[in-house]
Design a protein around this motif. Structure first.
Motif, PDB file in Angstrom:
ATOM      1  N   VAL A  41       0.835  -1.200   0.000  1.00 56.66           N
ATOM      2  CA  VAL A  41       0.000   0.000   0.000  1.00 56.66           C
ATOM      3  C   VAL A  41       0.872   1.253   0.000  1.00 56.66           C
ATOM      4  N   VAL A  45       1.172   4.212  -2.715  1.00 55.76           N
ATOM      5  CA  VAL A  45       0.880   5.595  -2.360  1.00 55.76           C
ATOM      6  C   VAL A  45       1.887   6.550  -3.011  1.00 55.76           C
ATOM      7  N   ILE A  48       0.723   7.069  -6.437  1.00 50.34           N
ATOM      8  CA  ILE A  48      -0.538   7.814  -6.488  1.00 50.34           C
ATOM      9  C   ILE A  48      -0.289   9.291  -6.204  1.00 50.34           C
ATOM     10  N   ILE A  52      -1.109  12.306  -8.635  1.00 51.98           N
ATOM     11  CA  ILE A  52      -2.031  13.398  -8.307  1.00 51.98           C
ATOM     12  C   ILE A  52      -1.379  14.743  -8.601  1.00 51.98           C
ATOM     13  N   PHE A 134      -9.711   4.576 -11.890  1.00 47.68           N
ATOM     14  CA  PHE A 134     -10.587   5.670 -11.471  1.00 47.68           C
ATOM     15  C   PHE A 134     -10.133   6.980 -12.111  1.00 47.68           C
ATOM     16  N   TRP A 146     -12.848  22.818  -6.163  1.00 47.88           N
ATOM     17  CA  TRP A 146     -12.710  22.029  -4.936  1.00 47.88           C
ATOM     18  C   TRP A 146     -13.291  22.745  -3.747  1.00 47.88           C
TER      19      TRP A 146
ATOM     20  N   ILE B  63      -5.305   5.125   1.048  1.00 48.34           N
ATOM     21  CA  ILE B  63      -5.815   4.698  -0.260  1.00 48.34           C
ATOM     22  C   ILE B  63      -7.316   4.979  -0.393  1.00 48.34           C
ATOM     23  N   VAL B  66      -8.146   8.526  -1.238  1.00 46.62           N
ATOM     24  CA  VAL B  66      -7.844   8.864  -2.634  1.00 46.62           C
ATOM     25  C   VAL B  66      -8.905   8.282  -3.563  1.00 46.62           C
ATOM     26  N   LEU B  67      -9.296   7.019  -3.300  1.00 46.85           N
ATOM     27  CA  LEU B  67     -10.285   6.388  -4.179  1.00 46.85           C
ATOM     28  C   LEU B  67     -11.646   7.070  -4.052  1.00 46.85           C
ATOM     29  N   LEU B  69     -12.100  10.203  -3.268  1.00 44.41           N
ATOM     30  CA  LEU B  69     -11.982  11.472  -3.986  1.00 44.41           C
ATOM     31  C   LEU B  69     -12.117  11.238  -5.481  1.00 44.41           C
TER      32      LEU B  69
END
Lengths: 146, 184
Positions: A41, A45, A48, A52, A134, A146, B63, B66-67, B69
């Motif tokens: 995980v 991250v 990710i 982002i 996603f 936002w 996680i 984030v998912l 969002l």
């Protein structure tokens, strides 16, 4: 997020240590809290966060989706394969004693490291894959929304 | 002191849950659910379950946020107000809650040495891990060796989750997706 200078600089500083911490959690799992799942995980991250801040296309260049999908399967294969190896060596499925019959303790530790690696690879790849799935469908968001 | 910490954490947990219920702005709801996970992780730490706390903090607060969002970006930013009051959901929640509380009455008291968790195989695992594997983290020993089969199942579940997400919302069928778009 092109104009968020602070976010970009901080992200660049953080991605390396996050990956390093993930590897620490992965390979130090026998001695401290953590293991393959948590390490996977944390590893995901890092990607990710990078995605982002720097955009999905940039992170897809670093870790392309086809490779992510292969890695997700590879982890399961390593885990299940370790079991098959122990069967080949004439023991029960996932009995790591068979990996080193002269010194079962070492065999156990080797087996644990192998399957934790499999867990870590699968979890990291799956998390990144889900994030890609996603984020690929997300329309670009204006900062004001936002 | 431990009682004080537990009470504070549980109080904050309840406040966060109530705040999530009251919020209509989903961005705040997602942020608060991350807070909720972190508070849970803290509670796990006070129970000495650091491995679980680690997972909760990484997955629940990291996680999942984030998912969520990502999902929110695909859908709406605000929760719609319900048109009219319907008693069925309230009934379901109250009934489930009552059953859960009734279930806790049968549980061994907290920290009891006679609880099934202490008297079953756990003692053996604690005893045998140093000689079987010689590693200090018994949780890792149980997860990957004694209960290797279960963990294999878990990893397959995680893998299946990815397969499910990819087949549902794309990633694998990208070419077909583009073709359909072109037809439109």
């Amino acid at each position: 997020m092109r104009h968020h200078l602070i976010l970009r600089v901080i992200t660049k500083l953080l991605v390396g240590p996050i990956l390093l911490f993930a590897l620490y959690v992965q390979f130090h799992g026998e001695y401290s809290p953590g293991g393959g799942f948590q390490a996977g995980v944390i590893f995901a991250v890092a990607f990710i966060l990078f995605g982002i801040v720097f955009g999905l296309e940039t992170v897809k260049k670093v870790f392309p989706p086809w490779l992510v999908h292969k890695f997700a399967a590879l982890g399961v294969l390593i885990f299940a394969g370790t079991g098959v190896v122990s069967v080949m060596l004439g023991s029960n499925y996932l009995n790591y004693n068979a990996l080193n019959p002269d010194n079962p303790q070492l065999g156990q530790v080797g087996g644990i490291i192998a399957i934790e690696l499999g867990v870590g690879i699968t979890v990291a790849a799956v998390m990144v894959a889900i994030y890609y799935a996603f984020a690929s469908r997300t329309p670009m968001i204006n900062d004001e929304d936002w | 002191m431990e009682l004080f910490i537990n009470l504070t954490l549980f109080f904050m947990l309840v406040v966060t849950a109530l705040a999530i219920l009251r919020m209509r702005h989903l961005f705040a709801v997602v942020a608060l659910s991350g807070v909720f996970s972190l508070l849970c992780a803290l509670l796990f730490v006070t129970l000495d379950a650091v491995d679980v706390a680690f997972t909760e903090a990484a997955v629940g607060a990291g996680i999942s946020t984030v998912l969520l969002l990502g999902t929110m970006a695909l859908t709406a930013r605000n929760e719609k107000m319900p048109r009219s009051f319907s008693p069925v959901p309230l009934l379901v929640v109250v009934a489930t809650g009552a059953v859960l509380i009734y279930g806790t009455l049968d549980m061994a008291s907290f920290g009891s040495a006679l609880s099934p968790a202490q008297t079953h195989v756990a003692a053996q695992y604690l005893e045998r891990t140093p000689t079987d594997m010689g590693i200090p983290n018994v949780v890792t020993a149980v997860l990957s060796s004694y209960r290797g089969f279960d963990t294999l199942g878990e990893v397959v579940v995680v893998f299946t989750a990815a397969v499910g997400v990819l087949s549902l919302i794309g990633g694998l069928g990208r070419r077909r997706y583009k073709k359909e778009e072109a037809q439109e």
